[in-house]
Write a protein that holds these residues in place. Structure first.
Motif, mmCIF file in Angstrom:
data_model
loop_
_atom_site.group_PDB
_atom_site.id
_atom_site.type_symbol
_atom_site.label_atom_id
_atom_site.label_comp_id
_atom_site.label_asym_id
_atom_site.label_seq_id
_atom_site.Cartn_x
_atom_site.Cartn_y
_atom_site.Cartn_z
ATOM 1 N N PRO A 1 40.743 39.816 43.661
ATOM 2 C CA PRO A 1 40.423 40.072 45.075
ATOM 3 C C PRO A 1 39.181 40.926 45.282
ATOM 4 C CG PRO A 1 42.764 40.300 44.708
ATOM 5 C CD PRO A 1 42.134 40.126 43.360
ATOM 6 N N ASP A 2 39.004 41.973 44.468
ATOM 7 C CA ASP A 2 37.837 42.840 44.669
ATOM 8 C C ASP A 2 36.528 42.096 44.400
ATOM 9 O OD1 ASP A 2 38.614 42.767 41.962
ATOM 10 O OD2 ASP A 2 37.594 44.668 41.537
ATOM 11 N N ARG A 3 36.511 41.234 43.391
ATOM 12 C CA ARG A 3 35.312 40.432 43.104
ATOM 13 C C ARG A 3 35.054 39.413 44.221
ATOM 14 N NH1 ARG A 3 32.656 40.290 38.557
ATOM 15 N NH2 ARG A 3 32.212 38.063 38.711
ATOM 16 N N PHE A 4 36.138 38.820 44.713
ATOM 17 C CA PHE A 4 35.989 37.841 45.795
ATOM 18 C C PHE A 4 35.383 38.498 47.029
ATOM 19 C CE2 PHE A 4 37.689 36.068 49.716
ATOM 20 C CZ PHE A 4 37.092 34.817 49.672
ATOM 21 N N VAL A 5 35.900 39.655 47.400
ATOM 22 C CA VAL A 5 35.400 40.347 48.593
ATOM 23 C C VAL A 5 33.938 40.732 48.399
ATOM 24 C CG1 VAL A 5 35.622 42.435 49.989
ATOM 25 C CG2 VAL A 5 37.652 41.122 49.371
ATOM 26 N N LYS A 6 33.620 41.271 47.227
ATOM 27 C CA LYS A 6 32.266 41.759 46.985
ATOM 28 C C LYS A 6 31.229 40.639 46.904
ATOM 29 C CE LYS A 6 29.647 44.761 43.908
ATOM 30 N NZ LYS A 6 29.702 45.602 42.713
ATOM 31 N N TYR A 7 31.566 39.547 46.213
ATOM 32 C CA TYR A 7 30.564 38.514 45.942
ATOM 33 C C TYR A 7 30.668 37.260 46.826
ATOM 34 C CZ TYR A 7 29.625 41.328 41.855
ATOM 35 O OH TYR A 7 29.303 42.362 41.031
ATOM 36 N N ALA B 1 29.146 36.291 53.058
ATOM 37 C CA ALA B 1 29.332 35.252 54.074
ATOM 38 C C ALA B 1 29.633 35.875 55.432
ATOM 39 C CB ALA B 1 30.464 34.310 53.660
ATOM 40 N N ALA B 2 30.513 36.862 55.468
ATOM 41 C CA ALA B 2 30.888 37.499 56.728
ATOM 42 C C ALA B 2 29.707 38.239 57.357
ATOM 43 C CB ALA B 2 32.063 38.447 56.508
#
Length: 165
Positions: free
Chosen positions: A44-50, A55-56
């Motif tokens: 999750p932390d990698r997904f949010v960061k990268y 995108a957001a």
């Protein structure tokens, strides 16, 4: 209320909508990073960061720029010359063109940042669309000058509901 006071309130309402959009952006990242939206294919932390945050932020800034552009055009270009329903078509065209660009940016951001992890596409799409709706539609609906409120879909109803005009 004077013309300058009306403009100041419009900008203030636009600013409040943008703040709400920024809060929503943060909540979306938090939901992904805490695991409330389950991710099994990636940490999750990698997904949010990268993936999610870039995108957001792209959608946030594009929607903000679109809302500011609409307000400036509506307040300084369209409203002074607006006299009847006949003047409505060019104004609607401008609003829908800016809105279409925002939708395309949501799609492009989802494609670029979401394609590597198909599991996240529905959740990212929902989050990006909400950010765009708050930052673009809500911001334009609450900040559009009274004379042009019927141009933005739902703006007249929302302005009456919020007792803006």
């Amino acid at each position: 209320m004077t013309h300058i006071q009306e403009r100041a309130w419009e900008v203030f309402r636009l600013f409040l909508a943008v703040v709400l959009g920024f809060i929503l952006l943060q909540v979306g990242g938090w939901l992904f990073s805490t695991g409330m939206i389950p991710l099994t294919a990636v940490r999750p932390d990698r997904f949010v960061k990268y993936h999610y945050n870039p995108a957001a932020l792209i959608v946030f800034w594009a929607s903000l720029i679109g809302a500011l552009l609409w307000w400036a055009i509506a307040a300084f270009q369209l409203e002074p010359k607006f006299s009847s329903r006949e003047d409505e078509k060019p104004a609607k065209l401008v609003w829908w063109l800016i809105f279409t660009v925002a939708i395309c940016i949501v799609g492009a951001s989802l494609y670029i940042y979401g394609k590597t992890i198909p599991q996240t596409i529905p959740w990212m799409l929902g989050s990006l669309v909400m950010i765009m709706v708050i930052n673009h539609w809500l911001a334009t609906a609450v900040s559009t000058p009274f004379m042009l409120a019927h141009v933005v879909p739902g703006a007249q109803w929302l302005q009456r509901f919020l007792r803006i005009n």
